[in-house]
Design a protein around this motif. Structure first.
Motif, PDB file in Angstrom:
ATOM      1  N   UNK A  65       3.913-111.459  53.742  1.00 23.82           N
ATOM      2  CA  UNK A  65       2.846-110.525  54.068  1.00 23.82           C
ATOM      3  C   UNK A  65       1.662-110.750  53.156  1.00 23.82           C
ATOM      4  N   UNK A  66       0.524-110.148  53.483  1.00 12.50           N
ATOM      5  CA  UNK A  66      -0.705-110.320  52.697  1.00 12.50           C
ATOM      6  C   UNK A  66      -0.513-109.880  51.249  1.00 12.50           C
ATOM      7  N   UNK A  67      -1.246-110.550  50.374  1.00 11.38           N
ATOM      8  CA  UNK A  67      -1.173-110.225  48.940  1.00 11.38           C
ATOM      9  C   UNK A  67      -2.563-110.363  48.322  1.00 11.38           C
ATOM     10  N   UNK A  68      -2.824-109.550  47.309  1.00 14.71           N
ATOM     11  CA  UNK A  68      -4.055-109.723  46.542  1.00 14.71           C
ATOM     12  C   UNK A  68      -3.862-110.855  45.537  1.00 14.71           C
ATOM     13  N   UNK A  69      -4.965-111.351  45.013  1.00 14.38           N
ATOM     14  CA  UNK A  69      -4.907-112.430  44.024  1.00 14.38           C
ATOM     15  C   UNK A  69      -4.040-112.015  42.836  1.00 14.38           C
ATOM     16  N   UNK A  70      -4.251-110.802  42.367  1.00  8.98           N
ATOM     17  CA  UNK A  70      -3.491-110.309  41.220  1.00  8.98           C
ATOM     18  C   UNK A  70      -1.996-110.275  41.473  1.00  8.98           C
ATOM     19  N   UNK A  71      -1.640-109.882  42.674  1.00  5.06           N
ATOM     20  CA  UNK A  71      -0.211-109.845  43.013  1.00  5.06           C
ATOM     21  C   UNK A  71       0.392-111.252  43.000  1.00  5.06           C
ATOM     22  N   UNK A  72      -0.384-112.213  43.478  1.00  8.71           N
ATOM     23  CA  UNK A  72       0.091-113.595  43.486  1.00  8.71           C
ATOM     24  C   UNK A  72       0.245-114.109  42.060  1.00  8.71           C
ATOM     25  N   UNK A  73      -0.748-113.815  41.241  1.00 13.00           N
ATOM     26  CA  UNK A  73      -0.692-114.229  39.833  1.00 13.00           C
ATOM     27  C   UNK A  73       0.580-113.704  39.188  1.00 13.00           C
ATOM     28  N   UNK A  74       0.850-112.419  39.404  1.00  9.32           N
ATOM     29  CA  UNK A  74       2.015-111.808  38.786  1.00  9.32           C
ATOM     30  C   UNK A  74       3.321-112.388  39.335  1.00  9.32           C
ATOM     31  N   UNK A  75       3.349-112.582  40.640  1.00  5.23           N
ATOM     32  CA  UNK A  75       4.585-113.052  41.268  1.00  5.23           C
ATOM     33  C   UNK A  75       4.941-114.477  40.839  1.00  5.23           C
ATOM     34  N   UNK A  76       3.921-115.316  40.666  1.00  3.79           N
ATOM     35  CA  UNK A  76       4.199-116.732  40.436  1.00  3.79           C
ATOM     36  C   UNK A  76       4.001-117.183  38.995  1.00  3.79           C
ATOM     37  N   UNK A  77       3.350-116.342  38.186  1.00  5.29           N
ATOM     38  CA  UNK A  77       3.152-116.732  36.790  1.00  5.29           C
ATOM     39  C   UNK A  77       2.235-117.920  36.610  1.00  5.29           C
ATOM     40  N   UNK A  78       1.278-118.070  37.521  1.00  4.29           N
ATOM     41  CA  UNK A  78       0.246-119.096  37.382  1.00  4.29           C
ATOM     42  C   UNK A  78      -1.013-118.390  36.892  1.00  4.29           C
ATOM     43  N   UNK A  79      -1.839-119.087  36.125  1.00  8.91           N
ATOM     44  CA  UNK A  79      -3.053-118.451  35.603  1.00  8.91           C
ATOM     45  C   UNK A  79      -3.972-118.028  36.750  1.00  8.91           C
ATOM     46  N   UNK A  80      -4.717-116.966  36.538  1.00  7.85           N
ATOM     47  CA  UNK A  80      -5.584-116.433  37.594  1.00  7.85           C
ATOM     48  C   UNK A  80      -6.597-117.466  38.110  1.00  7.85           C
ATOM     49  N   UNK A  81      -7.294-118.187  37.221  1.00  5.98           N
ATOM     50  CA  UNK A  81      -8.231-119.188  37.752  1.00  5.98           C
ATOM     51  C   UNK A  81      -7.548-120.217  38.645  1.00  5.98           C
ATOM     52  N   UNK A  82      -6.343-120.573  38.299  1.00  6.80           N
ATOM     53  CA  UNK A  82      -5.657-121.573  39.114  1.00  6.80           C
ATOM     54  C   UNK A  82      -5.236-121.009  40.459  1.00  6.80           C
ATOM     55  N   UNK A  83      -4.798-119.781  40.449  1.00 13.56           N
ATOM     56  CA  UNK A  83      -4.462-119.160  41.732  1.00 13.56           C
ATOM     57  C   UNK A  83      -5.707-119.112  42.613  1.00 13.56           C
ATOM     58  N   UNK A  84      -6.814-118.695  42.041  1.00  9.60           N
ATOM     59  CA  UNK A  84      -8.067-118.626  42.816  1.00  9.60           C
ATOM     60  C   UNK A  84      -8.438-119.998  43.371  1.00  9.60           C
ATOM     61  N   UNK A  85      -8.289-120.999  42.535  1.00  9.07           N
ATOM     62  CA  UNK A  85      -8.646-122.354  42.964  1.00  9.07           C
ATOM     63  C   UNK A  85      -7.724-122.845  44.096  1.00  9.07           C
ATOM     64  N   UNK A  86      -6.428-122.580  43.940  1.00  6.44           N
ATOM     65  CA  UNK A  86      -5.489-122.985  44.989  1.00  6.44           C
ATOM     66  C   UNK A  86      -5.772-122.225  46.284  1.00  6.44           C
TER      67      UNK A  86
END
Lengths: 106, 106
Positions: free
Chosen positions: B23-44
DNA sequence: ATTGTATATACATTGACATGTATATACGTT
DNA sequence: AACGTATATACATGTCAATGTATATACAAT
């Protein structure tokens, strides 16, 4: 699965796979069909082989390469699991907002 | 199709996709779930977005990402076309050798 | 044995991309 | 307006993998 994706992501290997889908081919036939240098075809075939996506059998000096079902079947099933995306009725975003509201309330 | 494969081949993006399948997720939720840095999540997410595999909608400062069906459906169909591999009865190698013999004769 | 054909390997070079880190933008709250 | 939170962008660096090219191996035919 990761390996299969990475292997397929390279355009020349993708072409080789599409060619082998038609049936087994020798290295020379692949070279001729795709216009890639022979060493590169051999190298790509090696990578495909290490990914378990092709196998080779010998006929004299010829090496006949053919596709192996396993990895393709695996990915086929994986992509099948996304069919919820185009079959789902309820818009996912709406669903998310409902959950969001619920968290705010609690 | 090439782009979709290349995009999925990166392990972190693969994880993001698997997460968004739920289901849909916010950037922050993805960061927390995967333990990747926020800039990298945004870039991906940007790369996934440019590949047409996700879209984002805004809720205040939040960006809610969700999967787009198109590319997944396309690849699902492509992999379906390989089902001949595990449904086919006649061994392909034998088939090749028959063709080979035919060419020799002519 | 020598030569020709088919295929594989080795190695150097280059380019693309992921990562780390800093910083900018956008929006809301007080 | 000032601050905090959420997200995006910029840039430098390192790594990995594709490519070009040379060469090695395997087999067949004469």
């Amino acid at each position: 699965m990761q390996v299969t994706l990475l292997t397929l992501a390279e355009p020349n290997r993708f072409s080789i796979v599409e060619l082998l889908k038609m049936g087994p081919k020798s290295v020379g036939e692949i070279v001729q069909a795709l216009g890639i240098s022979q060493p590169h075809v051999s190298r790509h075939l090696r990578i495909l082989s290490e990914a378990g996506m092709v196998r080779s059998r010998s006929k004299a000096q010829l090496r006949i390469y053919s596709l192996e079902a396993g990895p393709f079947q695996e990915l086929d099933e994986w992509f099948d699991s996304f069919s919820i995306l185009w079959e789902e009725r309820l818009d996912n975003f709406e669903e998310y907002m409902l959950d969001y509201k619920k968290k705010e309330d609690s």
